[in-house]
Design an enzyme around this catalytic site. Structure first.
Site, PDB file in Angstrom:
ATOM      1  N   ASP A   1       0.835  -1.206   0.000  1.00 17.27           N
ATOM      2  CA  ASP A   1       0.000   0.000   0.000  1.00 17.27           C
ATOM      3  C   ASP A   1       0.865   1.249   0.000  1.00 17.27           C
ATOM      4  O   ASP A   1       0.977   1.949   1.009  1.00 17.27           O
ATOM      5  CB  ASP A   1      -0.919  -0.011   1.227  1.00 17.27           C
ATOM      6  CG  ASP A   1      -1.927  -1.146   1.167  1.00 17.27           C
ATOM      7  OD1 ASP A   1      -2.130  -1.695   0.069  1.00 17.27           O
ATOM      8  OD2 ASP A   1      -2.499  -1.478   2.210  1.00 17.27           O
TER       9      ASP A   1
ATOM     10  N   MET B   1      -8.937  -7.017  -6.621  1.00 14.05           N
ATOM     11  CA  MET B   1      -9.724  -6.197  -7.551  1.00 14.05           C
ATOM     12  C   MET B   1     -11.165  -5.970  -7.102  1.00 14.05           C
ATOM     13  O   MET B   1     -11.846  -5.107  -7.637  1.00 14.05           O
ATOM     14  CB  MET B   1      -9.729  -6.852  -8.946  1.00 14.05           C
ATOM     15  CG  MET B   1      -8.380  -6.891  -9.628  1.00 14.05           C
ATOM     16  SD  MET B   1      -7.494  -5.318  -9.574  1.00 14.05           S
ATOM     17  CE  MET B   1      -8.641  -4.250 -10.384  1.00 14.05           C
ATOM     18  N   LYS B   2     -11.678  -6.784  -6.193  1.00 18.10           N
ATOM     19  CA  LYS B   2     -13.068  -6.655  -5.692  1.00 18.10           C
ATOM     20  C   LYS B   2     -14.045  -6.407  -6.845  1.00 18.10           C
ATOM     21  O   LYS B   2     -14.777  -5.407  -6.888  1.00 18.10           O
ATOM     22  CB  LYS B   2     -13.179  -5.532  -4.662  1.00 18.10           C
ATOM     23  CG  LYS B   2     -12.373  -5.779  -3.395  1.00 18.10           C
ATOM     24  CD  LYS B   2     -12.708  -4.773  -2.311  1.00 18.10           C
ATOM     25  CE  LYS B   2     -11.947  -5.018  -1.022  1.00 18.10           C
ATOM     26  NZ  LYS B   2     -10.499  -4.762  -1.119  1.00 18.10           N
ATOM     27  N   LEU B   3     -14.069  -7.334  -7.787  1.00 18.30           N
ATOM     28  CA  LEU B   3     -14.914  -7.159  -8.973  1.00 18.30           C
ATOM     29  C   LEU B   3     -16.399  -7.269  -8.636  1.00 18.30           C
ATOM     30  O   LEU B   3     -16.801  -8.110  -7.822  1.00 18.30           O
ATOM     31  CB  LEU B   3     -14.570  -8.219 -10.031  1.00 18.30           C
ATOM     32  CG  LEU B   3     -13.150  -8.230 -10.586  1.00 18.30           C
ATOM     33  CD1 LEU B   3     -12.990  -9.372 -11.594  1.00 18.30           C
ATOM     34  CD2 LEU B   3     -12.811  -6.906 -11.249  1.00 18.30           C
ATOM     35  N   LEU B   4     -17.198  -6.417  -9.255  1.00 22.82           N
ATOM     36  CA  LEU B   4     -18.661  -6.501  -9.147  1.00 22.82           C
ATOM     37  C   LEU B   4     -19.246  -5.918 -10.426  1.00 22.82           C
ATOM     38  O   LEU B   4     -19.120  -4.718 -10.685  1.00 22.82           O
ATOM     39  CB  LEU B   4     -19.160  -5.716  -7.931  1.00 22.82           C
ATOM     40  CG  LEU B   4     -20.681  -5.626  -7.769  1.00 22.82           C
ATOM     41  CD1 LEU B   4     -21.315  -7.006  -7.624  1.00 22.82           C
ATOM     42  CD2 LEU B   4     -21.037  -4.778  -6.543  1.00 22.82           C
TER      43      LEU B   4
ATOM     44  N   THR C   1     -19.224  -9.564 -17.942  1.00 21.68           N
ATOM     45  CA  THR C   1     -18.068  -8.684 -17.768  1.00 21.68           C
ATOM     46  C   THR C   1     -17.100  -9.268 -16.736  1.00 21.68           C
ATOM     47  O   THR C   1     -15.876  -9.235 -16.923  1.00 21.68           O
ATOM     48  CB  THR C   1     -18.553  -7.280 -17.332  1.00 21.68           C
ATOM     49  OG1 THR C   1     -19.493  -6.830 -18.307  1.00 21.68           O
ATOM     50  CG2 THR C   1     -17.423  -6.293 -17.235  1.00 21.68           C
TER      51      THR C   1
ATOM     52  N   ARG D   1       0.712  -1.902   6.907  1.00 18.72           N
ATOM     53  CA  ARG D   1       1.481  -0.927   7.692  1.00 18.72           C
ATOM     54  C   ARG D   1       2.402  -1.509   8.758  1.00 18.72           C
ATOM     55  O   ARG D   1       3.530  -1.020   8.913  1.00 18.72           O
ATOM     56  CB  ARG D   1       0.534   0.127   8.282  1.00 18.72           C
ATOM     57  CG  ARG D   1       0.038   1.079   7.213  1.00 18.72           C
ATOM     58  CD  ARG D   1      -1.158   1.868   7.682  1.00 18.72           C
ATOM     59  NE  ARG D   1      -2.324   1.014   7.869  1.00 18.72           N
ATOM     60  CZ  ARG D   1      -3.507   1.453   8.249  1.00 18.72           C
ATOM     61  NH1 ARG D   1      -3.684   2.737   8.507  1.00 18.72           N
ATOM     62  NH2 ARG D   1      -4.516   0.629   8.371  1.00 18.72           N
TER      63      ARG D   1
HETATM   64  O1  C5P Z   1      -2.030  -1.491   6.958  1.00 17.18           O
HETATM   65  P1  C5P Z   1      -2.958  -2.622   7.253  1.00 17.18           P
HETATM   66  O2  C5P Z   1      -2.262  -3.855   7.761  1.00 17.18           O
HETATM   67  O3  C5P Z   1      -4.117  -2.210   8.123  1.00 17.18           O
HETATM   68  O4  C5P Z   1      -3.550  -2.990   5.819  1.00 17.18           O
HETATM   69  C1  C5P Z   1      -4.391  -4.083   5.613  1.00 17.18           C
HETATM   70  C2  C5P Z   1      -4.630  -4.299   4.147  1.00 17.18           C
HETATM   71  O5  C5P Z   1      -5.808  -5.076   4.008  1.00 17.18           O
HETATM   72  C3  C5P Z   1      -4.877  -3.031   3.359  1.00 17.18           C
HETATM   73  O6  C5P Z   1      -4.392  -3.262   2.029  1.00 17.18           O
HETATM   74  C4  C5P Z   1      -6.371  -2.884   3.368  1.00 17.18           C
HETATM   75  O7  C5P Z   1      -6.879  -2.212   2.249  1.00 17.18           O
HETATM   76  C5  C5P Z   1      -6.806  -4.336   3.340  1.00 17.18           C
HETATM   77  N1  C5P Z   1      -8.131  -4.581   3.933  1.00 17.18           N
HETATM   78  C6  C5P Z   1      -8.463  -4.226   5.219  1.00 17.18           C
HETATM   79  N2  C5P Z   1      -9.690  -4.521   5.728  1.00 17.18           N
HETATM   80  C7  C5P Z   1     -10.574  -5.123   4.973  1.00 17.18           C
HETATM   81  C8  C5P Z   1     -10.262  -5.485   3.681  1.00 17.18           C
HETATM   82  C9  C5P Z   1      -9.017  -5.191   3.177  1.00 17.18           C
HETATM   83  O8  C5P Z   1      -7.656  -3.672   5.935  1.00 17.18           O
HETATM   84  N3  C5P Z   1     -11.725  -5.437   5.487  1.00 17.18           N
END
Ligand code: C5P
Length: 236
Positions: A16, A66-69, A74, A211
């Site tokens: 990220d 990608m979380k396609l919907l 398509t 993170r």
């Molecule tokens: O930085 P952190 O560990 O919180 O990031 C978690 C990753 O998982 C990020 O890429 C975030 O977009 C993703 N994510 C999330 N919670 C969700 C779905 C996806 O934190 N419910």
């Protein structure tokens, strides 16, 4: 499912960061410690598909989130193209027709499709406002069961949902879990966090961590600590 997956392969580091150069630097810093990376929408619109190919060439696994919907036709065409990239996981929203189209289109390509059950920013009152008469917990379980019946490969679920899903679907669906923090770590904007050990014990197969690794003073050490914790919990 889990103990058969090597602990190192159960950590998926979320890349990220704003640019592909930043992402390449993280991959280089983490070196052989990390084998699996998540590329999300932010990166896809900044050269992320090229990065996915590079990672695959380096024998890394890639989760293309990608979380396609969309309408089934398509979704199906998108999945056929994603399957050609050689990534390991991609995501679709866990709606019946979307999952059905995705599973059919992935065929025997080796691409694994994960269902996003309910986005974690949504609570019971959001669902009620949308006319859905179930709690978020009930809807997560209903969609996980549908995912299983449609031969999906797995679902995305918080560690708090993992145990309930695991109890219903056993090891037939992979459970991929974000929201992980090392004990005593900063939770940032995540509200319902769990440590790697607790998530694995709850039934999660893969942990998505961004993170706590990429912003650590020593990212490689942070990743290694998470993998050690996964290993200890998995063989407990
Ligand atoms: O930085 P952190 O560990 O919180 O990031 C978690 C990753 O998982 C990020 O890429 C975030 O977009 C993703 N994510 C999330 N919670 C969700 C779905 C996806 O934190 N419910």
């Amino acid at each position: 499912m889990t103990s058969v997956i090597p602990p190192r392969d159960r950590l998926i580091v979320g890349l990220d960061v704003p640019t592909i150069e930043d992402a390449r630097n993280i991959v280089q810093t983490l070196g052989p410690t990390v084998s699996f990376y998540k590329i999300g929408m932010q990166q896809v619109f900044a050269g992320g598909l090229e990065l996915a190919r590079e990672l695959i060439d380096q024998n890394k696994q890639v989760f293309l989130d990608m979380k396609l919907l969309d309408i089934p036709n398509t979704v199906s065409k998108a999945i056929e193209n994603i399957a050609q990239l050689g990534v390991t996981f991609t995501t679709v929203h866990a709606y019946d027709h979307v999952m059905m189209a995705a599973v059919e289109a992935r065929g025997s390509s080796g691409l694994q499709i994960l269902g996003v059950t309910v986005l974690t920013n949504m609570d019971d009152s959001d669902l009620a406002r949308m006319g859905i008469g179930m709690t978020a917990g009930e809807l997560v379980l209903t969609r996980a069961k549908t995912a299983l019946s449609l031969k999906m490969d797995g679902v995305i679920a918080s560690a708090h949902e993992a145990a309930a899903i695991h109890a219903v679907v056993g090891s037939k669906l992979k459970i991929v879990t974000p929201g992980i923090r090392l004990a005593g770590g900063d939770v940032q904007d995540q509200k319902r966090v769990m440590t790697p050990a607790l998530a694995i014990s709850a039934g999660s197969d893969y942990l998505v961590v961004a993170r706590p690794v990429i912003q650590a003073d020593d990212p490689q050490r942070a990743a290694a600590m998470i993998i050690e914790e996964i290993e200890a919990a998995a063989f407990n």
